[in-house]
Each structure stands twice: as structure tokens, then as C-alpha cells.
Motif scaffolding. Structure first.
Motif, PDB file in Angstrom:
ATOM      1  N   THR A   6     104.345 -21.273  40.270  1.00 60.99           N
ATOM      2  CA  THR A   6     105.453 -20.367  39.938  1.00 60.99           C
ATOM      3  C   THR A   6     105.323 -19.810  38.528  1.00 60.99           C
ATOM      4  O   THR A   6     105.715 -18.674  38.274  1.00 60.99           O
ATOM      5  N   GLY A   7     104.780 -20.604  37.616  1.00 63.17           N
ATOM      6  CA  GLY A   7     104.584 -20.106  36.257  1.00 63.17           C
ATOM      7  C   GLY A   7     103.503 -19.060  36.171  1.00 63.17           C
ATOM      8  O   GLY A   7     103.570 -18.129  35.365  1.00 63.17           O
ATOM      9  N   THR A   8     102.491 -19.190  37.032  1.00 61.88           N
ATOM     10  CA  THR A   8     101.374 -18.241  37.038  1.00 61.88           C
ATOM     11  C   THR A   8     101.743 -16.946  37.747  1.00 61.88           C
ATOM     12  O   THR A   8     101.432 -15.850  37.271  1.00 61.88           O
ATOM     13  N   PHE A   9     102.410 -17.086  38.879  1.00 57.55           N
ATOM     14  CA  PHE A   9     102.646 -15.926  39.744  1.00 57.55           C
ATOM     15  C   PHE A   9     104.084 -15.421  39.671  1.00 57.55           C
ATOM     16  O   PHE A   9     104.769 -15.292  40.681  1.00 57.55           O
ATOM     17  N   LEU A  10     104.525 -15.146  38.438  1.00 53.87           N
ATOM     18  CA  LEU A  10     105.756 -14.391  38.188  1.00 53.87           C
ATOM     19  C   LEU A  10     107.030 -15.066  38.691  1.00 53.87           C
ATOM     20  O   LEU A  10     108.002 -14.393  39.053  1.00 53.87           O
ATOM     21  N   GLY A  11     107.015 -16.395  38.678  1.00 53.49           N
ATOM     22  CA  GLY A  11     108.198 -17.108  39.131  1.00 53.49           C
ATOM     23  C   GLY A  11     109.434 -16.827  38.297  1.00 53.49           C
ATOM     24  O   GLY A  11     110.561 -16.893  38.798  1.00 53.49           O
ATOM     25  N   ASP A  12     109.245 -16.501  37.017  1.00 55.43           N
ATOM     26  CA  ASP A  12     110.406 -16.234  36.160  1.00 55.43           C
ATOM     27  C   ASP A  12     111.185 -15.012  36.628  1.00 55.43           C
ATOM     28  O   ASP A  12     112.385 -14.910  36.389  1.00 55.43           O
ATOM     29  N   TYR A  13     110.520 -14.078  37.311  1.00 52.15           N
ATOM     30  CA  TYR A  13     111.221 -12.909  37.842  1.00 52.15           C
ATOM     31  C   TYR A  13     112.087 -13.294  39.049  1.00 52.15           C
ATOM     32  O   TYR A  13     112.973 -12.557  39.444  1.00 52.15           O
ATOM     33  N   PHE A  14     111.784 -14.457  39.630  1.00 53.66           N
ATOM     34  CA  PHE A  14     112.571 -14.973  40.747  1.00 53.66           C
ATOM     35  C   PHE A  14     113.687 -15.896  40.262  1.00 53.66           C
ATOM     36  O   PHE A  14     114.424 -16.462  41.063  1.00 53.66           O
ATOM     37  N   GLY A  15     113.768 -16.076  38.937  1.00 58.90           N
ATOM     38  CA  GLY A  15     114.751 -16.991  38.390  1.00 58.90           C
ATOM     39  C   GLY A  15     114.244 -18.412  38.278  1.00 58.90           C
ATOM     40  O   GLY A  15     115.019 -19.331  37.972  1.00 58.90           O
ATOM     41  N   ILE A  16     112.944 -18.628  38.539  1.00 58.12           N
ATOM     42  CA  ILE A  16     112.347 -19.962  38.421  1.00 58.12           C
ATOM     43  C   ILE A  16     111.723 -20.044  37.028  1.00 58.12           C
ATOM     44  O   ILE A  16     110.573 -19.668  36.811  1.00 58.12           O
ATOM     45  N   ASP A  62     110.848 -24.992  31.691  1.00 63.07           N
ATOM     46  CA  ASP A  62     111.749 -25.675  30.757  1.00 63.07           C
ATOM     47  C   ASP A  62     111.378 -25.408  29.303  1.00 63.07           C
ATOM     48  O   ASP A  62     112.234 -25.356  28.426  1.00 63.07           O
ATOM     49  N   HIS A  63     110.091 -25.260  29.065  1.00 63.02           N
ATOM     50  CA  HIS A  63     109.630 -25.024  27.690  1.00 63.02           C
ATOM     51  C   HIS A  63     108.315 -24.243  27.715  1.00 63.02           C
ATOM     52  O   HIS A  63     107.633 -24.196  28.740  1.00 63.02           O
TER      53      HIS A  63
END
Length: 204
Positions: free
Chosen positions: A116-126, A129-130
Motif C-alpha cells: 500500500t505504501g508503494t502503490f499509492l495507498g495514501d490516496y485511498f486513505g491508507i 504511521d511514520h
């Protein structure tokens, strides 16, 4: 000048055009898709509201498109003029070392970030933590893009295709442009989370 350039790159080959197009398509498409996901949750809704499944689906799409891009690049190189670039034995040592080091950057950054960190998980709200600060992020700011560029260059040198080095320069430029969009947007996502966390602490 034109005649000397034609001995290095054959612009008439459709495989060259396909390779160049795929290189530009991938980061452009994923930026558009990811931003849409952040705003509209389109993929998440397709997967019944499960953001993690949506991210895994996007990861599969990105990974598959990357394999296609690499295949098109390889086919394009084989149809381009061949010319001696490096003297022996550096013609094998340097590209091999470049490729191995580039893959180390790609694989270790993927391992450090996770799927999720590699494949744009932050755009999914994932969100993570740091911030990841271990290797390879303590060596390079964007190790995945740098490693990928090194692999493109290594392949061009291994097959002795000057056109491949021109494509590698193009890859680097495409990645720089992509980072100008990705970096600030990702920073904004984490900044909003930090602000929300600060507000919640005040309420307590």
C-alpha cells in the motif's frame, strides 16, 4: 548532423513510438487515477467500500503496466541501431552493476514501504504511521524512480543501443515531472491528517 543521428536512433520504428508512449502513459495515468480516487473514491466504491482491496487492484494494474512497458522497451531496443558504447570489459561490468544496484533500490524501497505504501495507498486513505527513513530512503529521496532509471540505462548499455540511452534520459525527465505532481499532493494528504490529529487533541 541528421545522418549521424540516424545511425544512433531509427525514428521510423513503431516499437520506439510504443515504448516512448508507454513510458509517459504509466505515471500520467496513475497520477490521474490516484487523484480521482482521493477525491471520489471510485475504485473503493467498486470494491464495496474496501479501500485496501481497491489499492491491491490498482497495484496489480500498475505492476502489469510496468511489465508491459519494460517489454516494449526491450523490443524497441532490439530494433534500434547497435553501436559500441563502452570498451571491454566495462561493456558488461558497468551495465550489470547498474542493473543490480537499480533493482536493489527498487526492491528494497518496495519492501520498506509495503504494497500500500508503494502503490499509492495514501490516496485511498491508507496512510503510513511514520516516514520511512531506513535504506534506501536514507541514501536517495526517490529510490524507486532512480533505480528504475538505472535499469533502463543498464539495459541500453548491455545491448549497446545508443537509442536506449536517449530513452533513459526521457524516462528521467518523465519521472521528474511526475514527482512534481506526486510529491506536493502526497505532502498535502499527510499535512491534512496531521492537522486533523492536532484538532482532535485540542478537543480532548
Amino acid at each position: 548532423m541528421a545522418s549521424s543521428l540516424s545511425t544512433l536512433i531509427d525514428l521510423s520504428k513503431p516499437t520506439l513510438i510504443a515504448s516512448v508512449a508507454s513510458i509517459a502513459f504509466n505515471p500520467t495515468a496513475w497520477n490521474i487515477v490516484a487523484r480521482n480516487e482521493y477525491r471520489n473514491k471510485t475504485i473503493t466504491r467498486i470494491f464495496g467500500g474496501n479501500a485496501r482491496y481497491g489499492c491491491y487492484f490498482l497495484a496489480l494494474c500498475i505492476f502489469s503496466a510496468g511489465l508491459l512497458r519494460d517489454s516494449l522497451y526491450h523490443r524497441a531496443l532490439l530494433e534500434q541501431p547497435q553501436a559500441k558504447i563502452l570498451p571491454e570489459p566495462f561493456d558488461t561490468i558497468i551495465p550489470a552493476a547498474l542493473f543490480v544496484l537499480g533493482q536493489i533500490f527498487v526492491v528494497t524501497s518496495t519492501w520498506a514501504l509495503g504494497v500500500t505504501g508503494t502503490f499509492l495507498g495514501d490516496y485511498f486513505g491508507i496512510l503510513m504511521d511514520h516516514r520511512v527513513e531506513g535504506f534506501p530512503f536514507n541514501v536517495l529521496r526517490d529510490p524507486m524512480y532512480v533505480g528504475s532509471t538505472m535499469s533502463f540505462a543498464a539495459t541500453a548499455l548491455w545491448f549497446e543501443r545508443p537509442a536506449g540511452l536517449l530513452i533513459t534520459a526521457y524516462v528521467y525527465i518523465v519521472y521528474l515531472i511526475a514527482l512534481r505532481f506526486e510529491g506536493p499532493f502526497t505532502d498535502m494528504i499527510y499535512s491534512k491528517r496531521a492537522s486533523a490529529q492536532a484538532e482532535s487533541k485540542k478537543e480532548l
